[in-house]
Design an enzyme around this catalytic site. Sequence first.
Site, PDB file in Angstrom:
ATOM      1  CB  VAL A  39      -0.951   0.000   1.217  1.00  0.00           C
ATOM      2  CG1 VAL A  39      -1.636   1.359   1.367  1.00  0.00           C
ATOM      3  CG2 VAL A  39      -1.998  -1.090   1.050  1.00  0.00           C
ATOM      4  N   GLY A 173     -12.958  12.424   8.884  1.00  0.00           N
ATOM      5  CA  GLY A 173     -11.804  11.959   9.637  1.00  0.00           C
ATOM      6  C   GLY A 173     -10.652  12.939   9.562  1.00  0.00           C
ATOM      7  CG  HIS A 433      23.744  29.892  11.153  1.00  0.00           C
ATOM      8  ND1 HIS A 433      22.482  30.200  11.605  1.00  0.00           N
ATOM      9  CD2 HIS A 433      24.248  31.038  10.601  1.00  0.00           C
ATOM     10  CE1 HIS A 433      22.235  31.482  11.363  1.00  0.00           C
ATOM     11  NE2 HIS A 433      23.299  32.014  10.758  1.00  0.00           N
TER      12      HIS A 433
END
Length: 447
Positions: A39, A173, A433
């Site tokens: 799936v 849902g 960074h």
Amino acid sequence: MGRDIIIIGAGPGGYVMAERAGHNGKKVLLVEKAHLGGVCLNWGCIPTKTLLNSAKHYVHAKEAPEFGVTVNDVRFDLEKAMAWKTEVVETLRGGVGYKMKKNGVEVVKGEARLLGSRRVQVGEEVYEAENIVIATGGSPFVPPIPGVEQAHVVTSKEILSVEELPASLVVVGGGVIGIEFASFFSSLGVKVDVIEMLDEIIPFMDREQAAAFRKALRGKVDFHLECRVQAIDGHDVRYVDADGNENVLPADLVLMSVGRAPNVNGMGFEEAGLDFDRNGIRTDEQQRTNLPGVFAIGDVTGKSQLAHSASRMGEVALNTILGKADRFRTNAVPWAVYSFPEIAGCGLTEEEARAAGYAVETATLPMTMSGRFLAENGKRGAGSVKVVKDADTDVLLGVHLFGGISSEIIWGVAAMIEAELRVRDIQEIIFPHPTAGEVIRDAMFEF
């Protein structure tokens, strides 16, 4: 017996275990009734993320003028997006087949039936092995609501093949699947309503972030919380709200996404004496079932309905077969929702930590504290990082993110929790960074 392992189901649990077992010199038979990849690859993780990426390109193109780029005549071509989705799926499916061949895994197509601790029947053939692994996954659960049999009421499988965008979509849902499709369709201009019976979406998400996330979703999504669908009368979705009032929402398309049920029926499990119920097959920490030499992994166990959990369970089962000490640990399983913006988390939420009896401290920072996040998302880029720690020991209990590429950086949190790092230990780790991920480290200094 000729074979070491028979694996039933070629999803991310089954095919990963088959690959690892073959690499370790085991003779493996992999049984799959449909396509390699299960799936996840064919009707779940991969196609949904491919379509979501197409939608994100569309949204970025529309927002490009904010960043100095003028784009004319921005259009979304659903047919081309679907074609790309199919190409991605077929390419990856071929890749799984190559891995099976490379590692000497024999693949048989057909429906398997468990005949006991050592035997499996596929068609007319009966195969034997020292170990059998059940990796049959799960299927969408469709509640017995009047009207769900109509053609415009679909599950997560059928909605991946729509040929045109609906004018309106009602999602029944508010879990991961529902929110991802709500994000996809709403960012393309479809009017989307989400009906959720609980008082918040994504039940395992930090509640503060969940409320902020609902407001930050790109596109128009209306949420109806604490509501229950009564019937789907033609194109009218009838539901009752928390006050008992009856309401109606019109919908061109209705997506039923109220959860998944383990695939445990019609494969001889009951006749073989396997211990299971509607929640799944019961296993120990090594994925062993009550039958000697029979293991179960992935969604069919009901432990954790995540592809990466299935893969890890397969590795644990294989290590157990190989005589290596291992166990499936649930305290550091990361999760992610690939919506726009993304959300992700790992470890305990603040509510879960308090319920478990910890003395809890939390720290929160907006994602815009990251220079790169601000530069790439602009001022409209909503998001935050929330850190949960044990105030008594300084040990990290959980980190929860929303915004940016949360799915790509949450793995680092899993490593921190697995290692039981304290906040002061994480403060000593150097992050690059500028990156979006360094906001996690920055939040550690907020205590």
